[in-house]
Design a protein around this motif. Structure first.
Motif, mmCIF file in Angstrom:
data_model
loop_
_atom_site.group_PDB
_atom_site.id
_atom_site.type_symbol
_atom_site.label_atom_id
_atom_site.label_comp_id
_atom_site.label_asym_id
_atom_site.label_seq_id
_atom_site.Cartn_x
_atom_site.Cartn_y
_atom_site.Cartn_z
ATOM 1 N N THR A 66 37.342 37.000 48.790
ATOM 2 C CA THR A 66 37.301 35.610 49.260
ATOM 3 C C THR A 66 36.568 34.726 48.268
ATOM 4 N N ARG A 67 35.454 35.204 47.769
ATOM 5 C CA ARG A 67 34.669 34.419 46.811
ATOM 6 C C ARG A 67 35.441 34.225 45.508
ATOM 7 N N ILE A 68 36.153 35.254 45.067
ATOM 8 C CA ILE A 68 36.912 35.162 43.822
ATOM 9 C C ILE A 68 38.006 34.098 43.940
ATOM 10 N N VAL A 69 38.707 34.076 45.074
ATOM 11 C CA VAL A 69 39.756 33.069 45.255
ATOM 12 C C VAL A 69 39.143 31.689 45.441
ATOM 13 N N ASP A 70 37.990 31.594 46.104
ATOM 14 C CA ASP A 70 37.267 30.317 46.180
ATOM 15 C C ASP A 70 37.038 29.766 44.773
ATOM 16 N N ASP A 71 36.521 30.610 43.903
ATOM 17 C CA ASP A 71 36.223 30.192 42.528
ATOM 18 C C ASP A 71 37.502 29.852 41.766
ATOM 19 N N LEU A 72 38.573 30.612 42.022
ATOM 20 C CA LEU A 72 39.848 30.335 41.367
ATOM 21 C C LEU A 72 40.346 28.936 41.722
ATOM 22 N N LEU A 73 40.243 28.562 42.989
ATOM 23 C CA LEU A 73 40.703 27.245 43.428
ATOM 24 C C LEU A 73 39.859 26.129 42.821
ATOM 25 N N VAL A 74 38.583 26.400 42.590
ATOM 26 C CA VAL A 74 37.715 25.411 41.946
ATOM 27 C C VAL A 74 38.084 25.250 40.473
ATOM 28 N N LYS A 75 38.311 26.388 39.784
ATOM 29 C CA LYS A 75 38.647 26.332 38.355
ATOM 30 C C LYS A 75 40.007 25.688 38.140
ATOM 31 N N GLY A 76 40.938 25.960 39.037
ATOM 32 C CA GLY A 76 42.244 25.331 38.951
ATOM 33 C C GLY A 76 43.234 26.110 38.103
ATOM 34 N N SER A 77 44.453 25.612 38.110
ATOM 35 C CA SER A 77 45.555 26.251 37.404
ATOM 36 C C SER A 77 45.273 26.326 35.899
ATOM 37 N N GLY A 78 45.726 27.412 35.288
ATOM 38 C CA GLY A 78 45.587 27.564 33.845
ATOM 39 C C GLY A 78 44.491 28.505 33.401
ATOM 40 N N CYS A 79 43.692 29.033 34.325
ATOM 41 C CA CYS A 79 42.611 29.935 33.931
ATOM 42 C C CYS A 79 43.149 31.337 33.661
ATOM 43 N N ASP A 80 42.302 32.187 33.091
ATOM 44 C CA ASP A 80 42.673 33.553 32.746
ATOM 45 C C ASP A 80 42.589 34.422 33.995
ATOM 46 N N PHE A 81 43.738 34.857 34.511
ATOM 47 C CA PHE A 81 43.773 35.638 35.742
ATOM 48 C C PHE A 81 43.064 36.979 35.574
ATOM 49 N N VAL A 82 43.145 37.577 34.390
ATOM 50 C CA VAL A 82 42.554 38.906 34.189
ATOM 51 C C VAL A 82 41.042 38.841 34.316
ATOM 52 N N THR A 83 40.412 37.939 33.577
ATOM 53 C CA THR A 83 38.948 37.885 33.566
ATOM 54 C C THR A 83 38.371 37.190 34.790
ATOM 55 N N GLU A 84 39.107 36.214 35.348
ATOM 56 C CA GLU A 84 38.573 35.423 36.454
ATOM 57 C C GLU A 84 38.910 35.995 37.827
ATOM 58 N N VAL A 85 39.939 36.855 37.903
ATOM 59 C CA VAL A 85 40.355 37.388 39.200
ATOM 60 C C VAL A 85 40.429 38.913 39.166
ATOM 61 N N ALA A 86 41.377 39.445 38.405
ATOM 62 C CA ALA A 86 41.688 40.882 38.468
ATOM 63 C C ALA A 86 40.503 41.765 38.089
ATOM 64 N N GLU A 98 44.509 38.131 50.020
ATOM 65 C CA GLU A 98 43.799 36.859 49.863
ATOM 66 C C GLU A 98 44.614 35.873 49.028
ATOM 67 N N LEU A 99 45.225 36.364 47.957
ATOM 68 C CA LEU A 99 46.026 35.491 47.097
ATOM 69 C C LEU A 99 47.263 34.979 47.828
ATOM 70 N N LEU A 100 47.972 35.862 48.514
ATOM 71 C CA LEU A 100 49.210 35.455 49.182
ATOM 72 C C LEU A 100 48.948 34.502 50.341
ATOM 73 N N ARG A 101 47.816 34.622 50.984
ATOM 74 C CA ARG A 101 47.503 33.726 52.099
ATOM 75 C C ARG A 101 47.039 32.361 51.624
ATOM 76 N N ARG A 102 46.306 32.337 50.529
ATOM 77 C CA ARG A 102 45.666 31.088 50.131
ATOM 78 C C ARG A 102 46.297 30.431 48.904
ATOM 79 N N VAL A 103 46.927 31.226 48.037
ATOM 80 C CA VAL A 103 47.584 30.689 46.830
ATOM 81 C C VAL A 103 48.965 31.342 46.729
ATOM 82 N N PRO A 104 49.826 31.157 47.723
ATOM 83 C CA PRO A 104 51.051 31.958 47.829
ATOM 84 C C PRO A 104 52.021 31.814 46.669
ATOM 85 N N GLN A 105 51.964 30.709 45.929
ATOM 86 C CA GLN A 105 52.909 30.509 44.831
ATOM 87 C C GLN A 105 52.289 30.774 43.458
#
Length: 413
Positions: free
Chosen positions: A130-150, A382-389
């Protein structure tokens, strides 16, 4: 491409585009018997006798069921050249051992990886995702999915399990990248001797980190895994500090790097297969188990494990000679046309799905499979519920024969 046009021992083979690698392994699977390859010469070990490339599902399953013939402890399982003694000091954990040493270590540490124990970490996994996706939504589109999420989820869970403080997360992340850097210039700098030195230093630093923690936990135990392991006494058996250090390196490698690569690969699969994404979105929880198994099958984060023949042995019509090596290419077995219909297709409803993404049957089946499945499930839920696309861009792949890894990948949503 004919079978003589490539050499699995050549590091440059593993820099080829994925479609060329797919075709090479398809041709290897079509041979009447496994191909035999010469070993690459390396400065830190004598040239070995060569290896059989086991690429078919049936051969890998059968070899895995016969660990007394296809042994792991004679020179190590995680590398094709025999592992020098100084490497074994840091990287000689139980996957590089045979029974009875392997059984002893696995018996001590396995209590931390039962489904019951993993259930205790479920809340932590969900909170972290949940916290990781919170941070992803703050950083916005274009960030590095590997280092910031996976990478963040498995890194946090493994470190929290062991009691490693958050201030050391980046330290652990960077050293694990060096250990699994393969031939990649981002992590392996200089000639072979220099790379070997960097690898040893990374192992030493990780081992020292957990040994220092273990020394403190001996007198000041908490609820973490380090406390349990250093104070455990199972039928009079305990882990030595050396064994604990090697086990931690194994955890970082197997429990961190591999799960992050499965999550990264999974996003690319969803990006390239919108129909499967839509199918998963129809029933996120109900279809998660099948989707996760299919991600692991196609991702095959660990490309291979190596074995050595303890005696002459006939298997599936081929005679294998004592002293030679066999490399079990899980990645290829998970694409075997004789087992998987349309094997390159991503099908979250695939059933049955007897993949070997966690290793073949037998004593070396992945101890952390339950935890890995849980982390992948929760992260995608978490990703599919909150950032489905959400979609993944072109992956920057790791240049490695051992790990099917992604170093960087932008994401958009």
């Amino acid at each position: 491409m004919s079978v003589v046009d490539f050499d699995l021992s050549n590091p440059e083979f593993w820099a080829r585009p994925m479609d060329q690698r797919e075709e090479a392994f398809r041709r290897l699977r079509a041979l009447d018997s496994p191909a035999f390859f010469e070993e690459m010469e390396v400065s830190f070990a004598p040239k070995g006798p060569g290896y059989y490339a086991l690429t078919r599902h049936a051969d890998i399953v059968e070899a895995s069921r016969n660990p007394e013939v296809f042994c792991s402890g004679d020179g190590g399982a995680t590398n094709i050249p025999d592992m020098p003694a100084e490497f074994a000091e840091y990287f000689g954990s139980m996957i590089n051992m045979d029974d009875p040493r392997h059984a002893r270590l696995r018996r001590i540490v396995s209590r931390a990886f039962t489904p019951k124990m993993i259930k205790q970490f479920e809340a932590d996994v969900e909170t972290a995702a949940t916290r990781i996706v919170d941070d992803l939504l703050v950083k916005g589109s274009g960030c590095d999915f590997v280092t910031e999420v996976a990478a963040r989820l498995p890194l946090k869970i493994i470190c929290d399990m062991m009691g490693i403080p958050e201030k050391d997360y980046q330290f652990v992340f960077e050293r694990s990248n060096v250990i699994l850097g393969g031939f990649d210039p981002e992590y392996a700098r200089g000639d072979m001797d220099r790379v070997a030195e960097q690898l040893l230093n990374a192992g030493l630093e990780l081992q020292q980190l957990v040994q220092d923690l273990a020394a403190y936990r001996t007198g000041n135990p908490t609820g973490d895994l380090t406390s349990s392991l250093v104070n455990a006494n199972l039928d009079g058996e305990q882990l030595t500090l050396q064994e604990l250090g090697s086990f931690f390196i194994l955890l970082v490698v197997a429990g961190n790097e591999t799960t992050r690569n499965a999550i990264s690969y999974g996003l690319r699969l969803l990006t390239n297969n919108p129909g499967q994404r839509a199918l998963w979105l129809e029933d996120i929880d109900g279809r998660a188990p099948g989707a996760v198994e299919e991600i692991v099958r196609l991702a095959s984060p660990v490309n291979f494990m190596r074995r050595k023949l303890t005696r002459d042995f006939e298997m599936n019509g081929t005679l294998y000679r004592k002293g030679r090596k066999a490399v079990l290419f899980y990645w290829s077995a998970n694409r075997d046309e004789s087992v998987f219909a349309d094997p390159l297709a991503f099908d979250i409803l695939r059933d049955p799905n007897p993949h070997v993404g966690f290793g073949g049957p037998g004593p070396h089946f992945c101890l952390g499979a339950h935890l890995a499945r849980r982390e992948i499930t929760v992260m995608f839920r978490e990703l599919l519920r909150r950032v489905p696309q959400i979609e993944g861009g072109k992956p920057d792949r790791l240049h490695s024969s051992f790990i099917n890894g992604t170093k960087h990948m932008t994401c958009t949503f």
